[in-house]
Design a protein around this motif. Structure first.
Motif, PDB file in Angstrom:
ATOM      1  N   SER A  89      -5.595  -7.399  -4.243  1.00 15.97           N
ATOM      2  CA  SER A  89      -6.392  -6.161  -4.194  1.00 15.97           C
ATOM      3  C   SER A  89      -7.326  -6.155  -2.989  1.00 15.97           C
ATOM      4  O   SER A  89      -7.580  -5.094  -2.391  1.00 15.97           O
ATOM      5  N   PHE A 129       0.837  -1.193   0.000  1.00 19.68           N
ATOM      6  CA  PHE A 129       0.000   0.000   0.000  1.00 19.68           C
ATOM      7  C   PHE A 129       0.880   1.255   0.000  1.00 19.68           C
ATOM      8  O   PHE A 129       0.615   2.228  -0.723  1.00 19.68           O
ATOM      9  N   GLY A 171      -8.298  -3.716  -8.964  1.00 19.07           N
ATOM     10  CA  GLY A 171      -7.694  -5.045  -8.910  1.00 19.07           C
ATOM     11  C   GLY A 171      -8.415  -6.031  -9.812  1.00 19.07           C
ATOM     12  O   GLY A 171      -7.776  -6.852 -10.488  1.00 19.07           O
ATOM     13  N   ALA A 180      -6.766  -0.251   3.332  1.00 21.00           N
ATOM     14  CA  ALA A 180      -7.289   1.103   3.135  1.00 21.00           C
ATOM     15  C   ALA A 180      -8.402   1.433   4.123  1.00 21.00           C
ATOM     16  O   ALA A 180      -8.594   2.605   4.485  1.00 21.00           O
ATOM     17  N   LEU A 196     -12.326   4.405  -1.251  1.00 24.07           N
ATOM     18  CA  LEU A 196     -10.991   3.999  -1.661  1.00 24.07           C
ATOM     19  C   LEU A 196     -10.894   2.477  -1.757  1.00 24.07           C
ATOM     20  O   LEU A 196     -10.304   1.944  -2.712  1.00 24.07           O
ATOM     21  N   THR A 214     -12.631   1.347  -4.845  1.00 24.21           N
ATOM     22  CA  THR A 214     -11.817   1.677  -6.023  1.00 24.21           C
ATOM     23  C   THR A 214     -10.669   0.688  -6.184  1.00 24.21           C
ATOM     24  O   THR A 214     -10.365   0.239  -7.296  1.00 24.21           O
ATOM     25  N   VAL A 215     -10.021   0.340  -5.059  1.00 22.01           N
ATOM     26  CA  VAL A 215      -8.914  -0.624  -5.116  1.00 22.01           C
ATOM     27  C   VAL A 215      -9.403  -1.986  -5.596  1.00 22.01           C
ATOM     28  O   VAL A 215      -8.765  -2.647  -6.433  1.00 22.01           O
ATOM     29  N   ILE A 236       2.526   1.693  -3.455  1.00 19.18           N
ATOM     30  CA  ILE A 236       1.592   2.213  -4.451  1.00 19.18           C
ATOM     31  C   ILE A 236       1.432   3.717  -4.295  1.00 19.18           C
ATOM     32  O   ILE A 236       1.436   4.475  -5.289  1.00 19.18           O
ATOM     33  N   LYS A 237       1.298   4.190  -3.066  1.00 22.15           N
ATOM     34  CA  LYS A 237       1.148   5.623  -2.827  1.00 22.15           C
ATOM     35  C   LYS A 237       2.378   6.405  -3.298  1.00 22.15           C
ATOM     36  O   LYS A 237       2.265   7.470  -3.912  1.00 22.15           O
ATOM     37  N   TRP A 289      -6.004  10.551  -5.218  1.00 21.20           N
ATOM     38  CA  TRP A 289      -5.761   9.554  -4.163  1.00 21.20           C
ATOM     39  C   TRP A 289      -6.033  10.149  -2.783  1.00 21.20           C
ATOM     40  O   TRP A 289      -6.626   9.507  -1.922  1.00 21.20           O
ATOM     41  N   LEU A 347      -5.248  -5.106  -0.057  1.00 24.69           N
ATOM     42  CA  LEU A 347      -5.014  -3.654  -0.106  1.00 24.69           C
ATOM     43  C   LEU A 347      -6.276  -2.883   0.300  1.00 24.69           C
ATOM     44  O   LEU A 347      -6.191  -1.836   0.972  1.00 24.69           O
ATOM     45  N   ALA A 348      -7.434  -3.399  -0.084  1.00 28.05           N
ATOM     46  CA  ALA A 348      -8.687  -2.745   0.294  1.00 28.05           C
ATOM     47  C   ALA A 348      -8.894  -2.794   1.803  1.00 28.05           C
ATOM     48  O   ALA A 348      -9.340  -1.819   2.421  1.00 28.05           O
TER      49      ALA A 348
END
Length: 387
Positions: A101, A22, A55, A108, A47, A50-51, A25-26, A37, A104-105
């Motif tokens: 993904s 994460f 993905g 987030a 967010l 979206t992730v 990616i940022k 973002w 990552l979600a």
């Protein structure tokens, strides 16, 4: 303390990986995308959605590209093995990207530590199960492909696929469960030690079953016989092999009776495989005797002419007549010929005996038999005074 430290390290592995990804990616976002973002970070749920959507799209694109590029390579090769293999690998690639993904979600959404850890463990569990299923399909596909090339891989054939398939499934599922348990922060070392003790107890209790199991694997590896072979055991059983299983082997006798024999017995038995060797043909021998007055060349010619006209006998190798010995009342000989199927040995021998007997009668060839003459040297005298 060392165990607790290793357990904690295992527990936090997925969280650390997700946090690092994460963060990467940022930091790698273009300057034009940074404001978008930052606005999405103010709404974690948006967010996360979206992730996940990104993905999903990336996973689909990667799957399509993987199948298209490698599909062109597969189309230039013979067979369908690589076509099916690339389909499975493309699905595995999709699963990896999509589940990453999801991790990552979850990162987030910034849940509490306990919730975050539980959700990530759950996603990793789904990923492990998905990859395990894909790997099982790949191994099954590989075994089937190898079995179609018997001239290259003699160990892997139709009869050995079930045993090898079970073995690979046990190994894959065992390794997958080990990783799965580790992902939930549980050290399986103690479980394995307990399983070893239980295994010893079970081994003593089920030694006969385990003996049959191991003998089944050795029979598959050594291959003294295969499905369809006609075999004779030293205990007298004779029949065609209809099933070679992990626990037992089944024979169908000439009486159409199926005999089930434990593999431990088969592994230690002397086996005569009548279907073995360069071909399935087997030789039969008919013993017969002719009188000393017979013309042996004529006898030989009569039997060879009969063999040429007999459709039950193979022309290659050719039938043979061999005079063996001078018997008590006959000259003993053997008529030897090859037949196609071992199970027809009894029936064809029956026909040959009838044919030879009839033919010798027609040709005037005598088949002698033992004769015993009784000579009375002297009759007992009758008692005095009797008639």
């Amino acid at each position: 303390m060392a165990d607790e430290a290793s357990k904690k390290e295992t527990v936090d592995t997925s969280s650390h990986v997700a946090e690092q990804m994460f963060s990467d990616i940022k930091s790698s976002l273009p300057d034009s995308v940074v404001p978008i973002w930052q606005s999405l970070e103010s709404n974690p749920w948006l967010l996360a959605a979206t992730v996940i959507a990104a993905g999903f799209i990336i996973a689909k694109i990667a799957q399509y590209v993987f199948k298209t590029v490698l599909g062109k390579v597969a189309s230039k090769t013979k067979g369908t093995f690589d076509d099916h293999l690339f389909v499975i690998l493309a699905k595995a690639l999709y699963s990896v990207i999509f589940y990453i993904s999801l991790l990552l979600a979850i990162e987030a959404l910034q849940f509490s530590q306990s919730t975050d850890t539980f959700l990530k463990r759950f996603v990793v569990t789904l990923l492990i199960l998905s990859l395990m299923m894909k790997l099982l399909k790949v191994t099954r596909l590989v075994l089937e492909s190898f079995s179609q090339h018997k001239h290259r891989f003699k160990l892997i054939e139709e009869r050995t696929i079930p045993i090898l398939d079970i073995t690979t499934k046990i190994l894959i599922v065992g390794a997958g469960l080990y990783v799965l348990i580790m992902s939930w922060g549980v050290n399986p070392a103690a479980w394995l030690a307990s399983a070893g003790i239980v295994g010893i107890a079970v081994g003593f209790a089920a030694k006969d079953t385990l003996a049959n199991l191991f003998a089944g694997f050795f029979i598959v590896a050594d291959s003294p016989y295969k499905l369809g072979d006609y075999i004779i055991l030293d205990s007298g059983e004779r029949g065609r092999v209809t099933h070679v299983g992990i626990r037992s082997t089944r024979l169908l006798t000439r009486d159409d009776v199926e005999v089930t024999i434990p593999n431990s017995v088969m592994g230690n038995a002397k086996i005569v495989n009548e279907s073995g060797g360069p071909w399935e043909k087997t030789r039969i021998r008919i013993n017969v005797g002719v009188s000393y007055d017979s013309d042996l060349e004529h006898v030989h010619d009569v039997l060879m002419e009969m063999a040429k006209e007999n459709l039950d006998l193979c022309s290659s190798p050719e039938p043979r007549v061999r005079f063996r010995s001078f018997g008590t009342s006959s000259i003993d000989l053997q008529f030897m010929a090859w037949i196609e199927k071992p199970e027809q040995k009894g029936m064809i021998s029956h026909r040959l005996v009838m044919t030879i007997h009839k033919l010798f009668k027609e040709k005037g060839i005598e088949i002698p038999y033992s004769k015993q003459d009784l000579y009375v040297k002297e009759w007992p005298s009758s008692p005095s005074g009797s008639d």
